[in-house]
Design an enzyme around this catalytic site. Structure first.
Site, mmCIF file in Angstrom:
data_model
loop_
_atom_site.group_PDB
_atom_site.id
_atom_site.type_symbol
_atom_site.label_atom_id
_atom_site.label_comp_id
_atom_site.label_asym_id
_atom_site.label_seq_id
_atom_site.Cartn_x
_atom_site.Cartn_y
_atom_site.Cartn_z
ATOM 1 C CG ASP A 53 -0.343 -0.099 2.513
ATOM 2 O OD1 ASP A 53 0.897 -0.198 2.583
ATOM 3 O OD2 ASP A 53 -1.075 -0.077 3.531
ATOM 4 C CB SER A 54 4.590 1.727 -0.047
ATOM 5 O OG SER A 54 4.865 0.537 -0.752
ATOM 6 C CG ASP A 92 0.422 -4.099 2.012
ATOM 7 O OD1 ASP A 92 0.599 -5.060 2.791
ATOM 8 O OD2 ASP A 92 1.245 -3.175 1.876
ATOM 9 C CE LYS A 122 3.174 -6.123 3.820
ATOM 10 N NZ LYS A 122 2.698 -4.910 4.535
ATOM 11 C CD GLU A 124 0.434 -1.641 7.876
ATOM 12 O OE1 GLU A 124 0.092 -0.838 8.769
ATOM 13 O OE2 GLU A 124 0.955 -1.281 6.808
ATOM 14 C CD GLU A 191 7.772 -0.548 7.901
ATOM 15 O OE1 GLU A 191 6.807 -1.227 7.505
ATOM 16 O OE2 GLU A 191 7.993 0.607 7.476
HETATM 17 O O1 KIV Z 1 3.601 -1.153 1.651
HETATM 18 C C1 KIV Z 1 4.789 -1.512 1.721
HETATM 19 O O2 KIV Z 1 5.639 -1.197 0.878
HETATM 20 C C2 KIV Z 1 5.178 -2.341 2.854
HETATM 21 C C3 KIV Z 1 6.630 -2.593 3.048
HETATM 22 C C4 KIV Z 1 7.233 -1.403 3.667
HETATM 23 C C5 KIV Z 1 6.874 -3.814 3.828
HETATM 24 O O3 KIV Z 1 4.353 -2.757 3.610
#
Ligand code: KIV
Length: 273
Positions: A53-54, A92, A122, A124, A191
């Protein structure tokens, strides 16, 4: 340099990641958000591609990961999947799609899997999201955990500083990692936590840990691909190693193109019909 830079060209599975941990082979993971980048990253032999989600920061220019929507993540993940042959593709779940109601979380998880063709998701968080994680796993969807600095909670943390330096937070992280591993997560991203803690957690659970700023004692490493390729200048945390300086290379190339167009040098006789 054509083809994969690894000997084993079989599609990577969650089980293979588990075997890699057992045999002490490190797992290499990078983000991708689009077809073209995913093709390059996969072709270079990466084990896991994270549609992070980055994308909210790297693709849309947002300050945090919070604004990206489920539909936008689905668009990115579907584009990445089209470019990948070998790597395991993890997507994510964006902010707000799994924290509110576990039943909703499964519905959203199923949507991502059905509409993108990715291999895993994924999420969090630790014990507080365990009911959602369990239901998603019960639906047959592999889940990767993410502990330590969890960017979707940045407004609660108020800072991107290293997490779990205090004993209470370190203990919660230990408990969360055990719980996620025991419930059936196939891996956990750690992280920005102290390397000693990450090493201890990695040794205490059977599933692979993937570090971003959590040191070399984890079972693998992940970076944001734009950061490690040097496509942005402003972000230089201690944990980042830059493998190229694409910002300057791309600026030079584009500047040369602009100059050639303006001078009439491009196109020349051989570049027209
Ligand atoms: O969204 C992302 O890029 C991440 C990484 C920083 C692990 O979750």
């Amino acid at each position: 340099m054509a083809g994969y830079l690894v000997e084993d060209t079989r599609k990577v599975t969650t089980h293979r990641l588990y075997e890699m941990k057992q045999s002490g082979k490190k797992i290499a993971m990078l983000t991708s958000y689009d077809y073209s980048m995913a093709q390059i990253v996969d072709g270079a032999g990466i084990d896991v591609i994270l549609v992070g989600d980055s994308a909210s920061n790297m693709m849309a220019g947002n300050v945090t990961t919070l604004p990206i929507t489920l539909d936008q993540m689905i668009y990115h993940a579907r584009s990445v999947v089209r470019g990948v042959k070998r790597a395991l593709v993890v997507c994510d779940m964006p902010f707000g799609t799994y924290q509110v109601d576990p039943q909703d979380a499964v519905r959203n998880a199923v949507r991502i899997m059905q509409e993108t063709g990715c291999d895993a998701l994924k999420l969090e968080g630790g014990v507080e999201i365990l009911p959602a994680v369990k239901l998603i796993l019960d639906a047959g969807i592999p889940v990767m955990g993410h502990l330590g600095l969890t960017p979707q909670s940045i407004n609660k943390f108020g800072t991107y500083a290293v997490r779990a330096r205090e004993e209470a937070e370190a203990n919660k992280l230990r408990t969360d990692a055990q719980a996620l591993a025991e419930v059936g997560c196939f891996g956990i991203v750690l992280e920005k936590i102290p390397a000693d803690l990450a090493t201890e957690v990695s040794k205490s659970i059977k599933v692979p840990t993937i570090s971003i700023g959590a040191g070399g004692g984890c079972d693998g490493q992940v970076l944001v691909v734009h950061d490690m390729l040097g496509m942005n200048k402003g972000f230089s945390p201690k944990f980042l190693r830059r493998y190229a300086n694409l910002y300057d290379i791309m600026t030079d190339a584009i500047g040369q193109y602009v100059a050639d167009v303006k001078s009439g040098d491009f196109p020349n006789e051989n570049e027209q019909y």
